[in-house]
Structures are given as structure tokens and as C-alpha cells.
Design an enzyme around this catalytic site. Structure first.
Site, PDB file in Angstrom:
ATOM      1  N   LYS A 162       0.871  -1.188   0.000  1.00 11.78           N
ATOM      2  CA  LYS A 162       0.000   0.000   0.000  1.00 11.78           C
ATOM      3  C   LYS A 162       0.899   1.226   0.000  1.00 11.78           C
ATOM      4  CE  LYS A 162      -4.471   0.766   0.263  1.00 11.78           C
ATOM      5  NZ  LYS A 162      -5.588  -0.107  -0.098  1.00 11.78           N
ATOM      6  N   ASP A 190      -6.796   4.346  -4.592  1.00 13.68           N
ATOM      7  CA  ASP A 190      -7.494   4.124  -3.326  1.00 13.68           C
ATOM      8  C   ASP A 190      -8.146   5.473  -3.000  1.00 13.68           C
ATOM      9  OD1 ASP A 190      -7.558   1.873  -1.077  1.00 13.68           O
ATOM     10  OD2 ASP A 190      -7.392   3.761  -0.012  1.00 13.68           O
TER      11      ASP A 190
HETATM   12  N1  GLU Z   1      -7.340   0.075  -3.111  1.00  9.09           N
HETATM   13  C1  GLU Z   1      -8.055  -1.114  -3.427  1.00  9.09           C
HETATM   14  C2  GLU Z   1      -8.108  -2.041  -2.226  1.00  9.09           C
HETATM   15  O1  GLU Z   1      -8.129  -1.572  -1.105  1.00  9.09           O
HETATM   16  C3  GLU Z   1      -7.553  -1.791  -4.703  1.00  9.09           C
HETATM   17  C4  GLU Z   1      -6.132  -2.194  -4.717  1.00  9.09           C
HETATM   18  C5  GLU Z   1      -5.633  -2.655  -6.094  1.00  9.09           C
HETATM   19  O2  GLU Z   1      -6.416  -2.771  -6.998  1.00  9.09           O
HETATM   20  O3  GLU Z   1      -4.428  -2.903  -6.173  1.00  9.09           O
HETATM   21  O4  GLU Z   1      -8.199  -3.231  -2.327  1.00  9.09           O
END
Ligand code: GLU
Length: 444
Positions: free
Chosen positions: A126, A166
């Protein structure tokens, strides 16, 4: 809790005393895996838990940029590369003022487990920044994203680390970041997901998280209550991409979505929220209150907490972490709640989750319920690797299949531990076992 877990948690608290979000997500995980520890002595011998709760690395950097008035500004950028056992680091980038190391470690930890549940070869990570995209001009957003990428690009790559969006990171921002990444690396490859569909993005990625939440809700309703969503009363917190597509799909399945919210308040519309109108309001950066101009009989409240006072059978918190506290769930349960599905990442505090489980409310944790977004990201990576693009229907069918299989697998896991209603344990145990085995096979 097993003494091995107690001792690790104790050490983490001493090491990271201020990282409350991170500690919370670790504790939730520990509460689920007692029995697994008892059945396999290797877990303690190998010290894998100590390993799994710490990220592989955290990249922290300064992001200088110039605003439209010519003033120098600085933010902090991060990428938490949490775990690579199952595949390249994968997870979104968040731009909100409250982003810090604790929030991103919690999100990276959750993402690692979530990604393993999808059954796709994805590790977890992340990233983000404490940059606030609200009220920034396009030019400011572009300058910020470019500066952010000047540092981050060297840590990314289609087999190394693949970010997506996100909270606070729109497709426009992804385009700006990907554009800079491309210039710096001389490569147009699948090192980002959530891209525009005109330059390598997947159809269905925008809808994926919301649709996935509803596919999982349907699978659970069928299994536990032998019913579907027709005429079920639902409330959905938030009005971002996840909340809106959850609402669209819920309505399409016959549910009555009576309330939605944003940081400026709650709209309660017993006849059913006009989701397209809400999307229009959000797209134009207007206050949610504007909804009343078209529907004067709807009720508006400035207090976002009021949404939890509205009677409903299913609540879908789709805004942000820890938005649902103990007092809120008490009201929901009193008003007839049957099921709570987490659309956001960990929107329910730990004591609120305990309360729901104790009161036999069916609870689906975010790491399972909102896995549709990253699943379609995985499908986007597959399409990029094959230099192809699939139709919306193909992607949507694959998403449905992944979410249904995911639900069945956490249900079966929970059942095999004699806890058929505890999907938190089901999700935590299954994802842990997959990651643990891969780490063990690779010499940790
Ligand atoms: N931000 C999204 C999540 O919390 C997607 C992450 C992604 O697609 O890599 O899962």
C-alpha cells in the site's frame, strides 16, 4: 489469546506505540488464529508470525511540488511493500491528509491477506501521501503526481510492485502517475492498475469493488438465509467510487437503498436513493445536501453518524476505517440489522465487530467483501501481460466467479473450525495458511 501471540503483540506495542491502526489490524488477525497455532507446531518453531506482521520494507520520501501561486509545498510519500510470498506487491495508493505510516501499514497488512483470498498470484502493499487532492487544480495534481513518481518509480514494476488507486486517487491521478512512470522507465507495461481503458486499463475495474461487494452479499444471503436482495432495505455509508457502484448493483438486484452519506452529511430517502443524481453531485464537487433540490422530501443531516440510526436489514459501510463504533452498531442491531458487509477496509472497530458477532449478526470482513477491486486489478495485469483486452461481460463474469469462490472458501474454512458464522476467522485463517505455506516453501 495464545501466549506466543500475546508476546508478539506485546513487543509490537512497545516498538510501535503510536501506530494504533496497524496494531488494531494485527490484533484482529491474532484473535482469529489461536486454533491454527495449536494444530501446527511449525508455526511457532518457524517464528513465521513475527515475520508476517512486519512489512518487507517501507519507502518514505519527501514530495516537493509548486502550487498555482508559485509557492513551494512539501508532502510525505510512502510505499509499504508488505509481503511478496504469493506474487508482486499489489495494492492501492491513497492521498488523504491522515495518511501516515500506521495507516499504510494497516492497509498493507490487510491487503496482503485480502489478495491471498482472491486466489490470484498477488502479494500485498500500500502507498500514498498526506497530500490532500481536494480543491487542487488539475495542474497542481499533475505536478504533485509527477514529483511523487520521480521518487517512487524505481521501486515499481510489473513483476515487482503494482499500485492502483485508493481513497483520494482518481483515475486522472493514476493517469498522471503512470504517464510519469512511463517517461522515467521508458516502458509501457502493466505496472499500474486502474488505468484508463484507452491506455491499458481493464473494463469493469471502476465498478469492480462495488459489484464484488454485492456478489459476495448475494452468495452469503443464499447460503445463510436462502434468499436474495429483493426488497431488502440497505444503507451504504460513503458516496465515492466503491459506495456508488455498490448502490447501483444493489438496486439492480432489487434492494432498496434508503440512505447514503459523505463527509458533509447523510441523505435518508425512504423511497430509494437516486444514485445517478448522487454521482452527478459528487462529480461536480457539490455538497450532498444539493440532493434535496430534486427530492425535497428526503431528509438531510449534517451529522454523518446519523446514518447508523436508520433502520435497515443490511448495512454496507463503504467510506473509511473505523467509521462504525460500538455505539453505532448497537443502534443498528436494535433497529433490526441482519447482516453487515464491510465495503471499506476495516470500517468497523474491534469492539463493534465483537458486538455484532455476539449478537449473531452475519458479518463479512472487508478483506473478503471488498476484494473485487484488487481481483479485477489482477485481471488487468493478466490482460496487460497478454497484450489483450477482454469485454466488460468477460471481466464481470470472472469477478462474479472469484467473489463466489472466495465466499465459499471462507465459509468452508469457518465451518471446518466449528465456527460457521464467524467469517472473520474464516478469512483470516484461510489467508494466513496460504501465505504461511508459501513463505515456508520459499525458506521464509
Ligand atoms: N485500493 C483497493 C483495495 O483496497 C484496490 C487495490 C488494487 O487494486 O491494487 O483493495
Amino acid at each position: 489469546m495464545h501466549e506466543h501471540l500475546e508476546s508478539i503483540y506485546h513487543d509490537l506495542k512497545l516498538k510501535y506505540p503510536y501506530q494504533k491502526e496497524y496494531l488494531q489490524s494485527v490484533l484482529e488477525f491474532f484473535e482469529s488464529i489461536n486454533n491454527v497455532l495449536l494444530e501446527d507446531p511449525k508455526i511457532i518453531e518457524s517464528n513465521v508470525i513475527r515475520n508476517i506482521v512486519e512489512p518487507d520494507r517501507i519507502i518514505t520520501f519527501k514530495v516537493p511540488w509548486v502550487d498555482d501561486k508559485g509557492k513551494n509545498r512539501f508532502n510525505t510519500g510512502y510505499r509499504v511493500q508488505f509481503n511478496q510470498a504469493l506474487g508482486p506487491y499489489k495494492g492501492g495508493i491513497r492521498f488523504t491528509p491522515n495518511v501516515n505510516e500506521s495507516v499504510l501499514k494497516f492497509l498493507g497488512f490487510e491487503q496482503t491477506f485480502k489478495n491471498s483470498l482472491t486466489g490470484l498470484p498477488l502479494g500485498g502493499g500500500k502507498g500514498g501521501s498526506d497530500f490532500n487532492p481536494k480543491n487542487k487544480s488539475d495542474a497542481e495534481l499533475l505536478r504533485f503526481c509527477q514529483s511523487f513518481m520521480i521518487e517512487l518509480h524505481r521501486h515499481l514494476g510489473p513483476t515487482l510492485d503494482v499500485p492502483a488507486g485508493d481513497i483520494g486517487v482518481s483515475q486522472k491521478a493514476i493517469g498522471y502517475m503512470f504517464g510519469m512512470y512511463k517517461r522515467l522507465t521508458h516502458a509501457h507495461h502493466g505496472s499500474f492498475t486502474g488505468k484508463g481503458t484507452n491506455y491499458g486499463g481493464s473494463l469493469g475495474r471502476t465498478e469492480a469493488t462495488g459489484y464484488g461487494i454485492i456478489y459476495m452479499t448475494l452468495a452469503a444471503l443464499d447460503k445463510y438465509f436462502n434468499t436474495d436482495l429483493k426488497n431488502i432495505t440497505i444503507i451504504i455509508s460513503g458516496s465515492g467510487n466503491v459506495a456508488l457502484h455498490t448502490a447501483y448493483k444493489a438496486k439492480q438486484m432489487g434492494a432498496n437503498v434508503v440512505a447514503m452519506s459523505s463527509i458533509d452529511g447523510v441523505i435518508y430517502h425512504p423511497q430509494g436513493i437516486d444514485v445517478a443524481l448522487l454521482e452527478h453531485i459528487k462529480e461536480h464537487n457539490q455538497l450532498i445536501e444539493v440532493y434535496l433540490e430534486r427530492y425535497p422530501n428526503a431528509v438531510f443531516s449534517k451529522d454523518t453518524k446519523k446514518i447508523w440510526e436508520i433502520p435497515c436489514e443490511i448495512a454496507l459501510p463503504c467510506a473509511t476505517e473505523n467509521e462504525l463504533e460500538l455505539e453505532d452498531v448497537k443502534k443498528l442491531v436494535k433497529n433490526g440489522l441482519k447482516m453487515l458487509v464491510e465495503g471499506a477496509n476495516m470500517p468497523t472497530t474491534l469492539d463493534a465487530t465483537h458486538y455484532l458477532l455476539e449478537h449473531n449478526i452475519l458479518f463479512i470482513p472487508g478483506k473478503a467483501a471488498n476484494a473485487g477491486g484488487v481481483s479485477v486489478s489482477g485481471l488487468e495485469m493478466q490482460q496487460n501481460a497478454l497484450h489483450t483486452s477482454w469485454t466488460f461481460e468477460t471481466v464481470d463474469n470472472k469477478l462474479k466467479e472469484i467473489m463466489t469462490k472466495l465466499f465459499n472458501s471462507i465459509y468452508e474454512t469457518a465451518k471446518s473450525y466449528d465456527k460457521p458464522f464467524d467469517l472473520v476467522s474464516g478469512a483470516n485463517i484461510l489467508s494466513f495458511k496460504r501465505i504461511y505455506q508459501a513463505m515456508l516453501d520459499q525458506g521464509l
